[in-house]
Design a protein around this motif. Structure first.
Motif, PDB file in Angstrom:
ATOM      1  N   TYR A  12       0.837  -1.207   0.000  1.00  0.00           N
ATOM      2  CA  TYR A  12       0.000   0.000   0.000  1.00  0.00           C
ATOM      3  C   TYR A  12       0.866   1.248   0.000  1.00  0.00           C
ATOM      4  O   TYR A  12       1.990   1.245   0.494  1.00  0.00           O
ATOM      5  CB  TYR A  12      -0.895   0.010   1.242  1.00  0.00           C
ATOM      6  N   LEU A  13       0.312   2.310  -0.534  1.00  0.00           N
ATOM      7  CA  LEU A  13       0.946   3.619  -0.449  1.00  0.00           C
ATOM      8  C   LEU A  13      -0.102   4.599   0.062  1.00  0.00           C
ATOM      9  O   LEU A  13      -1.032   4.955  -0.670  1.00  0.00           O
ATOM     10  CB  LEU A  13       1.489   4.074  -1.795  1.00  0.00           C
ATOM     11  N   GLN A  14       0.045   4.991   1.312  1.00  0.00           N
ATOM     12  CA  GLN A  14      -0.828   5.993   1.895  1.00  0.00           C
ATOM     13  C   GLN A  14      -0.280   7.370   1.562  1.00  0.00           C
ATOM     14  O   GLN A  14       0.863   7.685   1.915  1.00  0.00           O
ATOM     15  CB  GLN A  14      -0.908   5.812   3.423  1.00  0.00           C
ATOM     16  N   MET A  15      -1.082   8.176   0.884  1.00  0.00           N
ATOM     17  CA  MET A  15      -0.634   9.490   0.434  1.00  0.00           C
ATOM     18  C   MET A  15      -1.476  10.555   1.123  1.00  0.00           C
ATOM     19  O   MET A  15      -2.694  10.618   0.929  1.00  0.00           O
ATOM     20  CB  MET A  15      -0.765   9.603  -1.084  1.00  0.00           C
ATOM     21  N   ASP A  16      -0.825  11.371   1.918  1.00  0.00           N
ATOM     22  CA  ASP A  16      -1.491  12.447   2.648  1.00  0.00           C
ATOM     23  C   ASP A  16      -0.962  13.804   2.200  1.00  0.00           C
ATOM     24  O   ASP A  16       0.103  13.886   1.579  1.00  0.00           O
ATOM     25  CB  ASP A  16      -1.270  12.280   4.159  1.00  0.00           C
ATOM     26  N   SER A  17      -1.683  14.830   2.518  1.00  0.00           N
ATOM     27  CA  SER A  17      -1.270  16.198   2.183  1.00  0.00           C
ATOM     28  C   SER A  17      -0.893  16.313   0.714  1.00  0.00           C
ATOM     29  O   SER A  17       0.150  16.871   0.359  1.00  0.00           O
ATOM     30  CB  SER A  17      -0.095  16.630   3.063  1.00  0.00           C
ATOM     31  N   LEU A  18      -1.740  15.808  -0.128  1.00  0.00           N
ATOM     32  CA  LEU A  18      -1.439  15.764  -1.560  1.00  0.00           C
ATOM     33  C   LEU A  18      -1.376  17.149  -2.167  1.00  0.00           C
ATOM     34  O   LEU A  18      -2.107  18.073  -1.771  1.00  0.00           O
ATOM     35  CB  LEU A  18      -2.469  14.907  -2.277  1.00  0.00           C
ATOM     36  N   LYS A  19      -0.483  17.280  -3.136  1.00  0.00           N
ATOM     37  CA  LYS A  19      -0.249  18.545  -3.826  1.00  0.00           C
ATOM     38  C   LYS A  19      -0.501  18.349  -5.315  1.00  0.00           C
ATOM     39  O   LYS A  19      -0.395  17.230  -5.819  1.00  0.00           O
ATOM     40  CB  LYS A  19       1.194  18.993  -3.610  1.00  0.00           C
ATOM     41  N   PRO A  20      -0.777  19.413  -6.035  1.00  0.00           N
ATOM     42  CA  PRO A  20      -0.966  19.281  -7.493  1.00  0.00           C
ATOM     43  C   PRO A  20       0.238  18.629  -8.184  1.00  0.00           C
ATOM     44  O   PRO A  20       0.059  17.897  -9.169  1.00  0.00           O
ATOM     45  CB  PRO A  20      -1.154  20.728  -7.941  1.00  0.00           C
ATOM     46  N   GLU A  21       1.427  18.865  -7.682  1.00  0.00           N
ATOM     47  CA  GLU A  21       2.618  18.272  -8.303  1.00  0.00           C
ATOM     48  C   GLU A  21       2.726  16.766  -8.073  1.00  0.00           C
ATOM     49  O   GLU A  21       3.601  16.109  -8.634  1.00  0.00           O
ATOM     50  CB  GLU A  21       3.894  18.969  -7.814  1.00  0.00           C
ATOM     51  N   ASP A  22       1.836  16.208  -7.263  1.00  0.00           N
ATOM     52  CA  ASP A  22       1.777  14.758  -7.105  1.00  0.00           C
ATOM     53  C   ASP A  22       0.960  14.101  -8.222  1.00  0.00           C
ATOM     54  O   ASP A  22       0.909  12.872  -8.311  1.00  0.00           O
ATOM     55  CB  ASP A  22       1.162  14.386  -5.749  1.00  0.00           C
ATOM     56  N   THR A  23       0.328  14.908  -9.041  1.00  0.00           N
ATOM     57  CA  THR A  23      -0.477  14.379 -10.145  1.00  0.00           C
ATOM     58  C   THR A  23       0.395  13.590 -11.114  1.00  0.00           C
ATOM     59  O   THR A  23       1.409  14.094 -11.608  1.00  0.00           O
ATOM     60  CB  THR A  23      -1.176  15.526 -10.884  1.00  0.00           C
ATOM     61  N   ALA A  24       0.026  12.348 -11.355  1.00  0.00           N
ATOM     62  CA  ALA A  24       0.799  11.466 -12.229  1.00  0.00           C
ATOM     63  C   ALA A  24       0.096  10.120 -12.323  1.00  0.00           C
ATOM     64  O   ALA A  24      -0.860   9.850 -11.580  1.00  0.00           O
ATOM     65  CB  ALA A  24       2.208  11.262 -11.688  1.00  0.00           C
ATOM     66  N   VAL A  25       0.574   9.306 -13.230  1.00  0.00           N
ATOM     67  CA  VAL A  25       0.200   7.894 -13.220  1.00  0.00           C
ATOM     68  C   VAL A  25       1.162   7.186 -12.276  1.00  0.00           C
ATOM     69  O   VAL A  25       2.386   7.327 -12.405  1.00  0.00           O
ATOM     70  CB  VAL A  25       0.265   7.270 -14.625  1.00  0.00           C
ATOM     71  N   TYR A  26       0.608   6.456 -11.326  1.00  0.00           N
ATOM     72  CA  TYR A  26       1.415   5.743 -10.347  1.00  0.00           C
ATOM     73  C   TYR A  26       1.489   4.261 -10.719  1.00  0.00           C
ATOM     74  O   TYR A  26       0.460   3.611 -10.943  1.00  0.00           O
ATOM     75  CB  TYR A  26       0.814   5.917  -8.951  1.00  0.00           C
ATOM     76  N   TYR A  27       2.711   3.781 -10.783  1.00  0.00           N
ATOM     77  CA  TYR A  27       2.962   2.395 -11.156  1.00  0.00           C
ATOM     78  C   TYR A  27       3.568   1.625  -9.983  1.00  0.00           C
ATOM     79  O   TYR A  27       4.382   2.166  -9.219  1.00  0.00           O
ATOM     80  CB  TYR A  27       3.937   2.318 -12.328  1.00  0.00           C
ATOM     81  N   CYS A  28       3.202   0.383  -9.914  1.00  0.00           N
ATOM     82  CA  CYS A  28       3.778  -0.536  -8.949  1.00  0.00           C
ATOM     83  C   CYS A  28       4.789  -1.417  -9.686  1.00  0.00           C
ATOM     84  O   CYS A  28       4.505  -1.881 -10.798  1.00  0.00           O
ATOM     85  CB  CYS A  28       2.652  -1.387  -8.349  1.00  0.00           C
ATOM     86  N   GLY A  29       5.955  -1.605  -9.096  1.00  0.00           N
ATOM     87  CA  GLY A  29       6.975  -2.437  -9.707  1.00  0.00           C
ATOM     88  C   GLY A  29       7.563  -3.414  -8.705  1.00  0.00           C
ATOM     89  O   GLY A  29       7.566  -3.142  -7.509  1.00  0.00           O
ATOM     90  N   ALA A  30       8.080  -4.529  -9.206  1.00  0.00           N
ATOM     91  CA  ALA A  30       8.692  -5.544  -8.346  1.00  0.00           C
ATOM     92  C   ALA A  30      10.046  -5.949  -8.900  1.00  0.00           C
ATOM     93  O   ALA A  30      10.203  -6.106 -10.119  1.00  0.00           O
ATOM     94  CB  ALA A  30       7.786  -6.769  -8.239  1.00  0.00           C
ATOM     95  N   ARG A  31      11.003  -6.086  -7.998  1.00  0.00           N
ATOM     96  CA  ARG A  31      12.341  -6.538  -8.410  1.00  0.00           C
ATOM     97  C   ARG A  31      12.842  -7.548  -7.382  1.00  0.00           C
ATOM     98  O   ARG A  31      12.694  -7.343  -6.173  1.00  0.00           O
ATOM     99  CB  ARG A  31      13.300  -5.367  -8.518  1.00  0.00           C
ATOM    100  N   SER A  32      13.479  -8.575  -7.869  1.00  0.00           N
ATOM    101  CA  SER A  32      14.024  -9.593  -6.975  1.00  0.00           C
ATOM    102  C   SER A  32      14.913  -8.940  -5.917  1.00  0.00           C
ATOM    103  O   SER A  32      15.740  -8.084  -6.235  1.00  0.00           O
ATOM    104  CB  SER A  32      14.829 -10.610  -7.778  1.00  0.00           C
ATOM    105  N   SER A  33      14.739  -9.353  -4.679  1.00  0.00           N
ATOM    106  CA  SER A  33      15.534  -8.786  -3.596  1.00  0.00           C
ATOM    107  C   SER A  33      17.024  -9.009  -3.810  1.00  0.00           C
ATOM    108  O   SER A  33      17.851  -8.225  -3.339  1.00  0.00           O
ATOM    109  CB  SER A  33      15.091  -9.392  -2.265  1.00  0.00           C
TER     110      SER A  33
END
Length: 123
Positions: free
Chosen positions: A79-100
């Protein structure tokens, strides 16, 4: 084949909050680092926050103190909890995974990607 599915994006006003979810299948959070990245129009994809284990997290300077990453191993979801959002946070948010074993920094060089979810912050 691993699959990542993001959800939770939407339209929110300045100062509002949203929680994004990344549901993973075909891989285990015990073996993979999961990251949230975003891409605004005309800009490169950038790392927002990554988690490799419950105690190893990363935040970009632009979101530190406002966003919180967490994971539920039983649900194989990050999860990504996003608080106090600003206009500059506007974007497409992607989730990615990489082997540890290969993960070093929260950079957009992940092994698997979701399709993204749009976050729009209005002023």
């Amino acid at each position: 084949q691993a699959q990542l599915v993001e959800s939770g994006g939407g339209l929110v006003q300045l100062g509002g909050s949203l929680t994004l979810s990344c549901a993973a299948s075909g891989l285990s959070l015990d073996d993979y680092a999961i990251g949230w990245f975003r891409q605004a129009p005309g800009k490169e994809r950038e790392g927002v926050s990554c988690v490799e284990s419950p105690f190893n997290t990363y935040y970009s300077d632009s979101v530190k103190g406002r966003f919180t990453i967490s994971r539920n191993v039983a649900k194989n979801t990050v999860y990504l909890q996003m608080d106090s959002l600003k206009p500059e946070d506007t974007a497409v948010y992607y989730c990615g995974a990489r082997s540890s074993r290969r993960f070093r920094f929260c950079q957009p060089n992940m092994d698997y990607w979701g399709k993204g979810t749009l976050v729009t912050v209005s002023s």
